[in-house]
Design a protein around this motif. Structure first.
Motif, mmCIF file in Angstrom:
data_model
loop_
_atom_site.group_PDB
_atom_site.id
_atom_site.type_symbol
_atom_site.label_atom_id
_atom_site.label_comp_id
_atom_site.label_asym_id
_atom_site.label_seq_id
_atom_site.Cartn_x
_atom_site.Cartn_y
_atom_site.Cartn_z
ATOM 1 N N ALA A 29 -92.449 81.602 -23.948
ATOM 2 C CA ALA A 29 -91.104 81.444 -24.495
ATOM 3 C C ALA A 29 -90.362 80.292 -23.825
ATOM 4 O O ALA A 29 -89.545 79.617 -24.462
ATOM 5 N N GLU A 30 -90.658 80.050 -22.556
ATOM 6 C CA GLU A 30 -89.957 78.986 -21.831
ATOM 7 C C GLU A 30 -90.240 77.609 -22.414
ATOM 8 O O GLU A 30 -89.480 76.658 -22.199
ATOM 9 N N ARG A 31 -91.336 77.490 -23.183
ATOM 10 C CA ARG A 31 -91.651 76.215 -23.840
ATOM 11 C C ARG A 31 -91.002 76.112 -25.219
ATOM 12 O O ARG A 31 -90.983 75.026 -25.810
ATOM 13 N N ILE A 32 -90.528 77.224 -25.741
ATOM 14 C CA ILE A 32 -90.007 77.268 -27.108
ATOM 15 C C ILE A 32 -88.481 77.387 -27.126
ATOM 16 O O ILE A 32 -87.805 76.656 -27.853
ATOM 17 N N TYR A 33 -87.941 78.302 -26.335
ATOM 18 C CA TYR A 33 -86.507 78.565 -26.394
ATOM 19 C C TYR A 33 -85.728 77.540 -25.577
ATOM 20 O O TYR A 33 -86.157 77.150 -24.487
ATOM 21 N N PRO A 34 -84.556 77.130 -26.051
ATOM 22 C CA PRO A 34 -83.702 76.247 -25.251
ATOM 23 C C PRO A 34 -83.254 76.959 -23.970
ATOM 24 O O PRO A 34 -83.091 78.182 -23.950
ATOM 25 N N ASP A 81 -78.812 79.497 -31.350
ATOM 26 C CA ASP A 81 -78.509 80.927 -31.500
ATOM 27 C C ASP A 81 -79.431 81.814 -30.670
ATOM 28 O O ASP A 81 -79.155 83.008 -30.524
ATOM 29 N N LEU A 82 -80.533 81.254 -30.151
ATOM 30 C CA LEU A 82 -81.504 82.100 -29.459
ATOM 31 C C LEU A 82 -80.922 82.746 -28.212
ATOM 32 O O LEU A 82 -81.339 83.845 -27.812
ATOM 33 N N ALA A 83 -79.956 82.096 -27.574
ATOM 34 C CA ALA A 83 -79.339 82.693 -26.381
ATOM 35 C C ALA A 83 -78.689 84.027 -26.713
ATOM 36 O O ALA A 83 -78.625 84.927 -25.864
ATOM 37 N N LEU A 84 -78.240 84.206 -27.954
ATOM 38 C CA LEU A 84 -77.602 85.453 -28.363
ATOM 39 C C LEU A 84 -78.618 86.585 -28.475
ATOM 40 O O LEU A 84 -78.236 87.764 -28.456
ATOM 41 N N TYR A 85 -79.896 86.252 -28.603
ATOM 42 C CA TYR A 85 -80.958 87.256 -28.665
ATOM 43 C C TYR A 85 -81.645 87.405 -27.307
ATOM 44 O O TYR A 85 -82.122 88.493 -26.969
ATOM 45 N N ARG A 86 -81.648 86.336 -26.518
ATOM 46 C CA ARG A 86 -82.217 86.425 -25.174
ATOM 47 C C ARG A 86 -81.405 87.364 -24.293
ATOM 48 O O ARG A 86 -81.928 87.914 -23.319
#
Length: 212
Positions: free
Chosen positions: A191-196, A88-93
């Motif tokens: 964030a690049e280490r955490i978010y897909p 779901d993180l892409a929806l917030y990115r």
């Protein structure tokens, strides 16, 4: 078309949507996916909020270590103290990429943008430090801000805290768990280490999917 429900039907829908009916779920990750998030609050008068919510759904089979494992493996991501499914993180990115917001900016957005730009040196210091030594708690991140955060209240003299908050909004920094001080200190990392690294949809599409 307007859909009309009886009060009984409305109650049934609400209870089932919250997974509080007789048919208990059995999987922590699928439960969070259905609920969309659980709140990660370390306060524990009885138990942390996330554990109470999940135990009330899964019952005695719930193991709090499973939630911790899902966060450690980044199947769940801590975003604004809410454990959300990683996908779901892409929806917030999508909105992070548009920081501080779409034009025309509101006065407060302009003020935040100008403050971050005035402290770009500190921003770069933070990112470099996290890249080499992260994850780190805010207490181990030096304050090299040249312009203090404009507050005389709650956030006075908390430049690093406010910069980290804005770097989260920009999609540059993310929460990476907790450690130190009895596990109460938030750890920060790139964030690049955490978010897909999933494709990011356009903002309008992302908002519509979140609403759905």
């Amino acid at each position: 078309m307007v859909h009309e429900l009886s009060r009984q039907d409305a109650r049934r829908i609400a209870v089932r949507a919250q997974l509080l009916d007789a048919d208990r779920p059995t999987d922590v990750l699928e439960t969070v996916r259905h609920l969309t998030f659980v709140q990660l609050d370390p306060t524990r008068h009885v138990a942390p909020s996330a554990d109470l919510v999940l135990w009330s759904r899964l019952g005695p089979s719930y193991d709090a270590d499973e939630l911790r494992d899902l966060l450690d493996t980044q199947a769940l991501i801590d975003h604004h103290q809410l454990a959300r499914p990683a996908e779901d993180l892409a929806l917030y990115r999508a909105e992070m990429a548009q920081w501080p917001g779409p034009e025309p900016l509101k006065p407060w957005q302009e003020s935040v943008r100008d403050w971050v730009e005035a402290n770009d040196g500190c921003r770069r210091d933070v990112l470099e430090l996290l890249r080499g030594d992260g994850p780190l708690p805010a207490s181990q991140i030096p304050d090299t801000c040249e312009v203090p955060w404009p507050s005389s209240g709650w956030n006075n003299d908390k430049n690093v805290k406010m910069l980290l908050a804005n770097l989260v909004e920009r999609g540059e920094v993310a929460r990476a768990g907790r450690g130190g001080n009895g596990g109460r200190e938030v750890l920060w990392d790139l964030a690049e280490r955490i978010y897909p690294d999933d494709p990011v949809p356009p903002v309008a599409e992302a908002r519509a999917e979140r609403d759905r």
